[in-house]
Write an enzyme that holds these catalytic residues in place. Structure first.
Site, PDB file in Angstrom:
ATOM      1  N   ARG A  54       0.849  -1.192   0.000  1.00 48.84           N
ATOM      2  CA  ARG A  54       0.000   0.000   0.000  1.00 48.84           C
ATOM      3  C   ARG A  54       0.889   1.249   0.000  1.00 48.84           C
ATOM      4  NH1 ARG A  54      -1.887  -3.232   3.980  1.00 48.84           N
ATOM      5  NH2 ARG A  54      -1.179  -1.788   5.596  1.00 48.84           N
ATOM      6  N   ASP A  67       2.360   5.042  -0.311  1.00 44.42           N
ATOM      7  CA  ASP A  67       1.898   6.347   0.149  1.00 44.42           C
ATOM      8  C   ASP A  67       1.742   7.312  -1.021  1.00 44.42           C
ATOM      9  OD1 ASP A  67       1.972   5.500   2.798  1.00 44.42           O
ATOM     10  OD2 ASP A  67       4.030   6.199   3.107  1.00 44.42           O
ATOM     11  N   ARG A 115      11.497   5.345   3.798  1.00 41.44           N
ATOM     12  CA  ARG A 115      11.886   6.753   3.705  1.00 41.44           C
ATOM     13  C   ARG A 115      12.624   7.222   4.957  1.00 41.44           C
ATOM     14  NH1 ARG A 115       6.231   9.088   2.549  1.00 41.44           N
ATOM     15  NH2 ARG A 115       7.300  11.102   2.757  1.00 41.44           N
TER      16      ARG A 115
END
Length: 291
Positions: free
Chosen positions: A61, A63, A212
C-alpha cells in the site's frame, strides 16, 4: 484464517505500474481524492459493465507520491464475468485508465494466492543525486536532490546493523494494533554510471514510512552529519527519533514483489497473518502492512 475464493468466483492477479505524483496513495479514500486503487477499480467496473465494484487487494500500500514499477494486486471476479472479458480486459483497461497507471498483465491466480499475504518480500529503490547542479529535469519526479556530497561506503557501513529481524519502531509511524517487527533482507547503496545514487531496500514487509526513514538516516551519515553507528543506535533505542528525517516520497519506487512456488502459497498466507514478536517481547501486532 482461510483464504479460499468464494464459490462462483475466480481470483485474478494484476501486475501493474504507476507514477505516484498525482495520486493520494494506493488506498481508496473518501472525499474524492484520486488513488490508484480507486482508479483501477472504477476502470474494471466500467469496462466489464458491472453494477458492483470489485475490491482489489494489493501487495504494497504505497503512500502519496510513491511510484511502482512492479506492483501486484488481486481481485475476485464472478466466473462468468471473467470468462466473458478475460481476453479483452488488458486492452480495455489501457483505453480507460489514466496515462500514469498501467496494468501490464492479468492472469488467473494459482490456488492459495493472495497478493498481500503470499508475498515473501518487497523490493524498493530510492534514488538520490548529490550533483551540485541539481536533478536532471527529465528525472525530477523520481530522483531526490541532496545538496551535500554523499559517501556511499559510509552509508553502506551504517546499513549493516539494520539488516535482519528487528523492531523498527524507531523508523516507523506506529499504527494501532500493528507490529513494527520486520526482517530487513537487503539495504545497500550504489552510485550508478549516471551519478545517481540508488538504495536497494528489500524486506518481508514494511511498516509506514520505514523505507523513507531509513533512507533519511543513511543520508545523514553519507553527508557527514552523523557517524556511521548512528542509525544502529537509533534502531536499538526503539522509539521515534526526531532527528530521523522522512525523505520526500517521489524518490521511492516499488520495484518488485516476490512470491514462493505455487505449492507454498497457502502456507505463506498463514505465516504472514500470524502476529510476531522478538524473543522476550510479549508485544505483538497483527498488521503485515507495507511501505
Amino acid at each position: 484464517m482461510s483464504d479460499e475464493v468464494e464459490p462462483g468466483f475466480v481470483r485474478v492477479r494484476l501486475d501493474l505500474s504507476y507514477d505516484g505524483r498525482d495520486f493520494s496513495g494506493w488506498a481508496r479514500q473518501a472525499g474524492g481524492r484520486r488513488t490508484v486503487q480507486g482508479e483501477i477499480e472504477d476502470a474494471l467496473r466500467t469496462v466489464t459493465r458491472s453494477a458492483e465494484t470489485y475490491e482489489l487487494t494489493v501487495a504494497g500500500r504505497t503512500d502519496a507520491g510513491v511510484h511502482a514499477r512492479g506492483q501486484v494486486a488481486h481481485v475476485d471476479l464472478p466466473e462468468a464475468l471473467w470468462a466473458e472479458h478475460r481476453d479483452k480486459l488488458l486492452r480495455r483497461l489501457a483505453g480507460r485508465l489514466g496515462h500514469d497507471v498501467r496494468v501490464w498483465r492479468v492472469s488467473e491466480a494459482p490456488r492459495g494466492f493472495n497478493a498481500r499475504f503470499s508475498a515473501i518480500w518487497r523490493r524498493y529503490a530510492y534514488r538520490v543525486t548529490d550533483h551540485p547542479g541539481g536533478v536532471d529535469p527529465l528525472l525530477r519526479g523520481h530522483v531526490l536532490w541532496h545538496d551535500w556530497t554523499l559517501d556511499v561506503d559510509a552509508m553502506n557501513e551504517a546499513a549493516k546493523p539494520l539488516l535482519g529481524e528487528h523492531d523498527f519502531a524507531a523508523y516507523c509511524k506506529r499504527r494501532e494494533g500493528a507490529t513494527t517487527i520486520r526482517t530487513l533482507q537487503e539495504l545497500r547503496w550504489e552510485r550508478l554510471p549516471s551519478g545517481i545514487l540508488e538504495a536497494t531496500v528489500r524486506a518481508d514487509a514494511f511498516c509506514h514510512n520505514m523505507v523513507r526513514s531509513l533512507v533519511g538516516a543513511l543520508l545523514f551519515v553519507g553527508d557527514g552529519h552523523r557517524p556511521a553507528d548512528w542509525p544502529g543506535t537509533v534502531l536499538a533505542a526503539g522509539v521515534r527519533d526526531s532527528a530521523v528525517h522522512v525523505v520526500r516520497p517521489h524518490g521511492l519506487t516499488l520495484e518488485e514483489v516476490g512470491y514462493p512456488a505455487d505449492e507454498l502459497l497457502a502456507a505463506r498466507n498463514l505465516e504472514a497473518r500470524n502476529r510476531r514478536s522478538l524473543p522476550g517481547d510479549r508485544t505483538t501486532g497483527g498488521d503485515a502492512g507495507c511501505c
